[in-house]
Design a protein around this motif. Structure first.
Motif, PDB file in Angstrom:
ATOM      1  N   PHE A  48       0.808  -1.216   0.000  1.00  0.00           N
ATOM      2  CA  PHE A  48       0.000   0.000   0.000  1.00  0.00           C
ATOM      3  C   PHE A  48       0.844   1.270   0.000  1.00  0.00           C
ATOM      4  N   TRP A  49       1.818   1.372   0.914  1.00  0.00           N
ATOM      5  CA  TRP A  49       2.523   2.633   1.119  1.00  0.00           C
ATOM      6  C   TRP A  49       3.306   3.134  -0.089  1.00  0.00           C
ATOM      7  N   PRO A  50       3.991   2.264  -0.848  1.00  0.00           N
ATOM      8  CA  PRO A  50       4.659   2.806  -2.047  1.00  0.00           C
ATOM      9  C   PRO A  50       3.665   3.406  -3.051  1.00  0.00           C
ATOM     10  N   ILE A  51       2.520   2.761  -3.228  1.00  0.00           N
ATOM     11  CA  ILE A  51       1.489   3.279  -4.142  1.00  0.00           C
ATOM     12  C   ILE A  51       0.939   4.596  -3.611  1.00  0.00           C
ATOM     13  N   TYR A  52       0.589   4.610  -2.332  1.00  0.00           N
ATOM     14  CA  TYR A  52      -0.006   5.805  -1.736  1.00  0.00           C
ATOM     15  C   TYR A  52       0.986   6.964  -1.706  1.00  0.00           C
ATOM     16  N   ASN A  53       2.234   6.692  -1.361  1.00  0.00           N
ATOM     17  CA  ASN A  53       3.243   7.755  -1.302  1.00  0.00           C
ATOM     18  C   ASN A  53       3.509   8.366  -2.675  1.00  0.00           C
ATOM     19  N   THR A  54       3.533   7.541  -3.720  1.00  0.00           N
ATOM     20  CA  THR A  54       3.703   8.052  -5.084  1.00  0.00           C
ATOM     21  C   THR A  54       2.536   8.961  -5.441  1.00  0.00           C
ATOM     22  N   TYR A  55       1.314   8.494  -5.140  1.00  0.00           N
ATOM     23  CA  TYR A  55       0.121   9.316  -5.384  1.00  0.00           C
ATOM     24  C   TYR A  55       0.210  10.631  -4.608  1.00  0.00           C
ATOM     25  N   ASN A  56       0.535  10.543  -3.335  1.00  0.00           N
ATOM     26  CA  ASN A  56       0.575  11.717  -2.467  1.00  0.00           C
ATOM     27  C   ASN A  56       1.614  12.732  -2.954  1.00  0.00           C
ATOM     28  N   ASN A  57       2.771  12.254  -3.383  1.00  0.00           N
ATOM     29  CA  ASN A  57       3.814  13.158  -3.902  1.00  0.00           C
ATOM     30  C   ASN A  57       3.350  13.854  -5.180  1.00  0.00           C
ATOM     31  N   THR A  58       2.718  13.106  -6.067  1.00  0.00           N
ATOM     32  CA  THR A  58       2.199  13.687  -7.303  1.00  0.00           C
ATOM     33  C   THR A  58       1.103  14.697  -6.993  1.00  0.00           C
ATOM     34  N   TYR A  59       0.212  14.341  -6.086  1.00  0.00           N
ATOM     35  CA  TYR A  59      -0.881  15.229  -5.673  1.00  0.00           C
ATOM     36  C   TYR A  59      -0.325  16.546  -5.135  1.00  0.00           C
ATOM     37  N   ARG A  60       0.652  16.437  -4.224  1.00  0.00           N
ATOM     38  CA  ARG A  60       1.245  17.645  -3.628  1.00  0.00           C
ATOM     39  C   ARG A  60       1.944  18.505  -4.678  1.00  0.00           C
ATOM     40  N   THR A  61       2.611  17.866  -5.634  1.00  0.00           N
ATOM     41  CA  THR A  61       3.306  18.607  -6.683  1.00  0.00           C
ATOM     42  C   THR A  61       2.315  19.382  -7.546  1.00  0.00           C
ATOM     43  N   ILE A  62       1.247  18.728  -7.960  1.00  0.00           N
ATOM     44  CA  ILE A  62       0.224  19.403  -8.769  1.00  0.00           C
ATOM     45  C   ILE A  62      -0.394  20.542  -7.968  1.00  0.00           C
ATOM     46  N   LYS A  63      -0.725  20.260  -6.728  1.00  0.00           N
ATOM     47  CA  LYS A  63      -1.356  21.261  -5.869  1.00  0.00           C
ATOM     48  C   LYS A  63      -0.436  22.476  -5.690  1.00  0.00           C
ATOM     49  N   ARG A  64       0.840  22.202  -5.409  1.00  0.00           N
ATOM     50  CA  ARG A  64       1.799  23.287  -5.158  1.00  0.00           C
ATOM     51  C   ARG A  64       2.162  24.032  -6.435  1.00  0.00           C
ATOM     52  N   ASP A  65       2.529  23.287  -7.476  1.00  0.00           N
ATOM     53  CA  ASP A  65       3.067  23.914  -8.683  1.00  0.00           C
ATOM     54  C   ASP A  65       2.008  24.562  -9.560  1.00  0.00           C
ATOM     55  N   LYS A  66       0.826  24.041  -9.538  1.00  0.00           N
ATOM     56  CA  LYS A  66      -0.208  24.593 -10.420  1.00  0.00           C
ATOM     57  C   LYS A  66      -1.251  25.402  -9.653  1.00  0.00           C
ATOM     58  N   ILE A  67      -1.935  24.757  -8.740  1.00  0.00           N
ATOM     59  CA  ILE A  67      -3.074  25.404  -8.094  1.00  0.00           C
ATOM     60  C   ILE A  67      -2.631  26.506  -7.139  1.00  0.00           C
ATOM     61  N   GLU A  94      -8.480  24.595 -13.645  1.00  0.00           N
ATOM     62  CA  GLU A  94      -9.358  23.517 -14.102  1.00  0.00           C
ATOM     63  C   GLU A  94      -8.542  22.304 -14.574  1.00  0.00           C
ATOM     64  N   GLU A  95      -7.507  22.547 -15.357  1.00  0.00           N
ATOM     65  CA  GLU A  95      -6.655  21.445 -15.833  1.00  0.00           C
ATOM     66  C   GLU A  95      -5.946  20.746 -14.670  1.00  0.00           C
ATOM     67  N   ALA A  96      -5.481  21.521 -13.717  1.00  0.00           N
ATOM     68  CA  ALA A  96      -4.804  20.941 -12.552  1.00  0.00           C
ATOM     69  C   ALA A  96      -5.777  20.080 -11.746  1.00  0.00           C
ATOM     70  N   GLU A  97      -6.993  20.559 -11.587  1.00  0.00           N
ATOM     71  CA  GLU A  97      -7.984  19.787 -10.836  1.00  0.00           C
ATOM     72  C   GLU A  97      -8.374  18.515 -11.584  1.00  0.00           C
ATOM     73  N   LYS A  98      -8.388  18.557 -12.893  1.00  0.00           N
ATOM     74  CA  LYS A  98      -8.625  17.341 -13.686  1.00  0.00           C
ATOM     75  C   LYS A  98      -7.500  16.332 -13.460  1.00  0.00           C
ATOM     76  N   LYS A  99      -6.267  16.843 -13.405  1.00  0.00           N
ATOM     77  CA  LYS A  99      -5.119  15.959 -13.145  1.00  0.00           C
ATOM     78  C   LYS A  99      -5.225  15.332 -11.760  1.00  0.00           C
TER      79      LYS A  99
END
Length: 147
Positions: A48-67, A94-99
């Motif tokens: 679980f944790w490798p999958i979740y951590n990858t998701y969480n890192n991507t989520y934070r990057t999109i949130k920080r860099d775009k939104i 809108e594009e960031a939220e779609k991602k």
């Protein structure tokens, strides 16, 4: 065994968190919170944790860099913002939220191979509860700091 293991994990993570920066403390507390709430077995947690951590890192990057960066730009330029510029900002958000939604859907697809559907729902609830708890603590600290 599981009943003994969870408090040990929480204690270990909590002690570890004392020596880490604030962001790392929060991350460690979140790991313990989710592990306990979702009731992950050792085998499940390992996958679980490798999958979740990858998701969480991507989520934070999109949130920080775009939104968040776009929102900062909007606040900085709000007084001189034209409708055309506003539309550009809206499209970026809108594009960031779609991602973000795409990433969440991909997370669920991957987790279906690792944990039960019920545990996926428990994960969503645990994330919401953790964020609410974190926000409440921040709000209470902030309230006491300004009295």
């Amino acid at each position: 065994m599981k009943i003994f293991l969870i408090p040990c994990i929480v204690l270990f993570i909590s002690l570890n968190a004392l020596a880490q920066p604030k962001r790392e403390k929060i991350k460690a507390l979140k790991v313990a919170f989710i592990t306990e709430r979702v009731d992950l077995s050792a085998k499940e947690a390992e996958q679980f944790w490798p999958i979740y951590n990858t998701y969480n890192n991507t989520y934070r990057t999109i949130k920080r860099d775009k939104i968040n960066s776009t929102r900062r730009e909007i606040k900085k330029n709000i007084d001189t913002l034209t409708d055309e510029q506003a539309l550009v900002y809206i499209n970026i958000i809108e594009e960031a939220e779609k991602k973000l939604l795409k990433e969440r859907i991909e997370l669920i697809k991957k987790l279906k191979n690792v944990i039960s559907p019920k545990k996926i729902i428990l994960l969503k609830i645990a994330e919401e509860d953790f964020n609410k708890k974190l926000f409440d603590q921040f709000k209470n600290r902030h309230k006491f700091a300004h009295k």
